[in-house]
Scaffold this active site. Structure first.
Site, PDB file in Angstrom:
ATOM      1  N   LYS A  83      34.401  28.736 -29.348  1.00 23.32           N
ATOM      2  CA  LYS A  83      34.471  27.289 -29.598  1.00 23.32           C
ATOM      3  C   LYS A  83      35.902  26.812 -29.380  1.00 23.32           C
ATOM      4  O   LYS A  83      36.767  27.044 -30.245  1.00 23.32           O
ATOM      5  CB  LYS A  83      34.066  26.983 -31.041  1.00 23.32           C
ATOM      6  CG  LYS A  83      32.613  27.310 -31.376  1.00 23.32           C
ATOM      7  CD  LYS A  83      32.317  27.110 -32.850  1.00 23.32           C
ATOM      8  CE  LYS A  83      30.868  27.408 -33.174  1.00 23.32           C
ATOM      9  NZ  LYS A  83      30.619  27.439 -34.632  1.00 23.32           N
ATOM     10  N   GLY A 111      26.706  25.421 -33.827  1.00 24.15           N
ATOM     11  CA  GLY A 111      26.091  25.276 -35.146  1.00 24.15           C
ATOM     12  C   GLY A 111      26.892  25.969 -36.234  1.00 24.15           C
ATOM     13  O   GLY A 111      27.771  26.785 -35.953  1.00 24.15           O
ATOM     14  N   ALA A 115      30.874  33.878 -39.583  1.00 23.68           N
ATOM     15  CA  ALA A 115      30.547  35.277 -39.280  1.00 23.68           C
ATOM     16  C   ALA A 115      30.356  36.085 -40.559  1.00 23.68           C
ATOM     17  O   ALA A 115      29.463  36.932 -40.642  1.00 23.68           O
ATOM     18  CB  ALA A 115      31.674  35.875 -38.434  1.00 23.68           C
ATOM     19  N   LYS A 165      35.555  20.194 -34.139  1.00 24.58           N
ATOM     20  CA  LYS A 165      35.473  20.390 -35.596  1.00 24.58           C
ATOM     21  C   LYS A 165      36.557  21.341 -36.091  1.00 24.58           C
ATOM     22  O   LYS A 165      36.966  21.263 -37.249  1.00 24.58           O
ATOM     23  CB  LYS A 165      34.067  20.832 -36.005  1.00 24.58           C
ATOM     24  CG  LYS A 165      33.612  22.212 -35.512  1.00 24.58           C
ATOM     25  CD  LYS A 165      33.995  23.346 -36.433  1.00 24.58           C
ATOM     26  CE  LYS A 165      33.776  24.694 -35.774  1.00 24.58           C
ATOM     27  NZ  LYS A 165      34.368  25.815 -36.493  1.00 24.58           N
ATOM     28  N   ASP A 218      28.282  21.809 -38.302  1.00 26.32           N
ATOM     29  CA  ASP A 218      29.432  22.718 -38.213  1.00 26.32           C
ATOM     30  C   ASP A 218      30.694  22.077 -38.799  1.00 26.32           C
ATOM     31  O   ASP A 218      31.538  22.752 -39.394  1.00 26.32           O
ATOM     32  CB  ASP A 218      29.653  23.114 -36.747  1.00 26.32           C
ATOM     33  CG  ASP A 218      30.313  24.481 -36.626  1.00 26.32           C
ATOM     34  OD1 ASP A 218      30.549  25.124 -37.657  1.00 26.32           O
ATOM     35  OD2 ASP A 218      30.589  24.892 -35.476  1.00 26.32           O
ATOM     36  N   SER A 228      36.912  29.022 -43.711  1.00 34.72           N
ATOM     37  CA  SER A 228      37.290  28.673 -42.334  1.00 34.72           C
ATOM     38  C   SER A 228      38.758  28.984 -42.079  1.00 34.72           C
ATOM     39  O   SER A 228      39.639  28.603 -42.856  1.00 34.72           O
ATOM     40  CB  SER A 228      37.049  27.178 -42.094  1.00 34.72           C
ATOM     41  OG  SER A 228      37.883  26.701 -41.051  1.00 34.72           O
ATOM     42  N   ARG A 229      39.023  29.670 -40.954  1.00 32.85           N
ATOM     43  CA  ARG A 229      40.408  29.981 -40.595  1.00 32.85           C
ATOM     44  C   ARG A 229      41.183  28.700 -40.288  1.00 32.85           C
ATOM     45  O   ARG A 229      42.351  28.566 -40.633  1.00 32.85           O
ATOM     46  CB  ARG A 229      40.476  30.911 -39.369  1.00 32.85           C
ATOM     47  CG  ARG A 229      40.098  32.356 -39.597  1.00 32.85           C
ATOM     48  CD  ARG A 229      38.652  32.645 -39.475  1.00 32.85           C
ATOM     49  NE  ARG A 229      37.998  32.193 -38.278  1.00 32.85           N
ATOM     50  CZ  ARG A 229      37.684  32.986 -37.228  1.00 32.85           C
ATOM     51  NH1 ARG A 229      37.976  34.255 -37.253  1.00 32.85           N
ATOM     52  NH2 ARG A 229      37.030  32.495 -36.192  1.00 32.85           N
ATOM     53  N   VAL A 253      41.826  34.467 -34.936  1.00 34.22           N
ATOM     54  CA  VAL A 253      42.049  33.257 -34.146  1.00 34.22           C
ATOM     55  C   VAL A 253      41.706  31.986 -34.959  1.00 34.22           C
ATOM     56  O   VAL A 253      40.757  31.977 -35.738  1.00 34.22           O
ATOM     57  CB  VAL A 253      41.237  33.313 -32.831  1.00 34.22           C
ATOM     58  CG1 VAL A 253      39.738  33.205 -33.072  1.00 34.22           C
ATOM     59  CG2 VAL A 253      41.694  32.251 -31.863  1.00 34.22           C
TER      60      VAL A 253
END
Ligand SMILES: NC(=O)C1=CN([C@@H]2O[C@H](COP(=O)(O)OP(=O)(O)OC[C@H]3O[C@@H](n4cnc5c(N)ncnc54)[C@H](OP(=O)(O)O)[C@@H]3O)[C@@H](O)[C@H]2O)C=CC1
Ligand SMILES: O=C(CO)COP(=O)(O)O
Length: 299
Positions: A83, A111, A115, A165, A218, A228-229, A253
């Site tokens: 993404k 979506g 992970a 996003k 998302d 979320s990173r 990443v």
């Protein structure tokens, strides 16, 4: 010997490993990566490239070079799991892949899908975006029962939503880190949704993709959780940490960093109003997040 089609995941980072885990429920699935790992069915790149079905989970900024140096098209069907938008050229991933894989052979996953949850087998819904519905129908049976798949032909809509996003998640993390409150965060996320839709429209994306799983789904996930990173990048920036320090701590990443550069460039080139993404880019370049907030409130 099994007549089942052969599948391989390329890129054994967080997402690649989670997809490998998920696909292995119904199908023997290979996995390969730049750095060898002790994972079941880990193989070399050549064996992976000889599979009929590929899922590629390499960070967006590395893909152009990786394809040039490593990819050989052998009529494989490909799902792209990354993404992001390439920062150097402003190219979307479908444009980069188009030089290597024909349109009818390629699809893009979108979506809400951390992970870390997929690898625990928790329920999840994904969109497989391709101009070829046949491609979707071929990939669909490979997904396990805990992943519901939807089809969309709006490749550019899914790509813009999935990439944008990440930038908005950085903004939301900044908002949280500055303790601006839930009102501010909800406003930021909803105005962000309007902004990504406006940006996407310029490139032919459908409005409906932004209110479904690929867009709102998302965005709500990523912009409201420190799983979320990208969100954690925002938290770090609000704490006045340097980007280098944040990315080193992260060790994975955060696509929003480079994608904010791409959006900045594209929005200037096409004259698109993207105030939130622009401020994220400026904060990443060193602007004080509090000044950024003031500018956003007064724009
Ligand atoms: N994590 C998530 O929840 C989700 C991630 N995504 C997207 O999936 C993509 C990958 O993310 P994720 O797996 O989490 O990232 P990670 O940082 O966990 O892993 C990225 C992997 O890419 C490989 N890689 C990096 N640079 C190169 C290169 N130059 N050539 C070949 N391989 C390279 C590395 O492999 P190696 O270690 O073998 O060197 C690394 O493990 C991103 O675009 C992300 O936005 C999408 C949905 C969910
Ligand atoms: O795309 C994701 C979930 O859908 C993962 O987001 P992060 O890359 O910010 O962790």
């Amino acid at each position: 010997m099994s007549n089942k089609p052969k599948i391989a995941v390329i890129g054994a980072g967080k997402w690649g490993q989670a997809l490998h885990f998920a696909l292995s429920f119904k199908q023997e699935t290979y996995i390969t990566s730049r750095t060898p790992r002790d994972i079941k069915n880990f193989t070399d790149l050549n064996t992976a490239l000889n599979c009929e079905y590929l899922i590629i989970a390499i960070p967006a900024q590395q893909i152009k070079q990786w394809l040039k140096e490593n990819f050989v098209f052998k009529n494989q069907k490909v799902l792209v799991a990354s993404k992001g938008i390439e920062a150097n050229t402003g190219e979307f991933l479908n444009e980069i892949y188009a030089e290597h894989v024909p349109e009818k052979n390629i699809g893009f996953i979108s979506g809400p899908s951390f992970a870390a949850e997929v690898i625990q087998g928790l329920p999840c819904a994904l969109v497989l975006n391709s101009t070829s519905k046949k491609l979707y129908q071929e990939f669909k049976p490979f997904f396990p029962d805990f992943i519901k798949t939807y089809y969309s032909a709006d490749v550019i809509g899914a790509e813009v939503a999935g990439a944008y996003k990440n930038v908005l998640a950085i903004a939301s993390g900044i908002c949280e880190g500055l303790h601006l409150g839930k009102n501010a965060q909800a406003s930021l996320i909803s105005r962000g949704l309007v902004e990504m839709q406006r940006f996407g429209k310029n490139f032919g994306a459908k409005k409906s993709s932004f209110i479904g799983l690929s867009g709102a789904g998302d965005l709500f996930l990523t912009a409201s959780s420190n799983m979320s990173r990208n969100y954690r990048v925002g938290l770090g920036l609000a704490q006045n940490k340097s980007l280098e320090e944040i990315l080193e701590e992260l060790g994975e990443v955060a696509e929003g960093v480079k994608t904010s550069e791409a959006i900045y460039k594209l929005s200037k080139e096409y004259n698109i109003y993207t105030p939130i993404a622009n401020e994220v880019k400026l904060v990443l370049d060193g602007k004080n997040p509090k000044d950024s907030l003031k500018d956003l409130l007064n724009s």
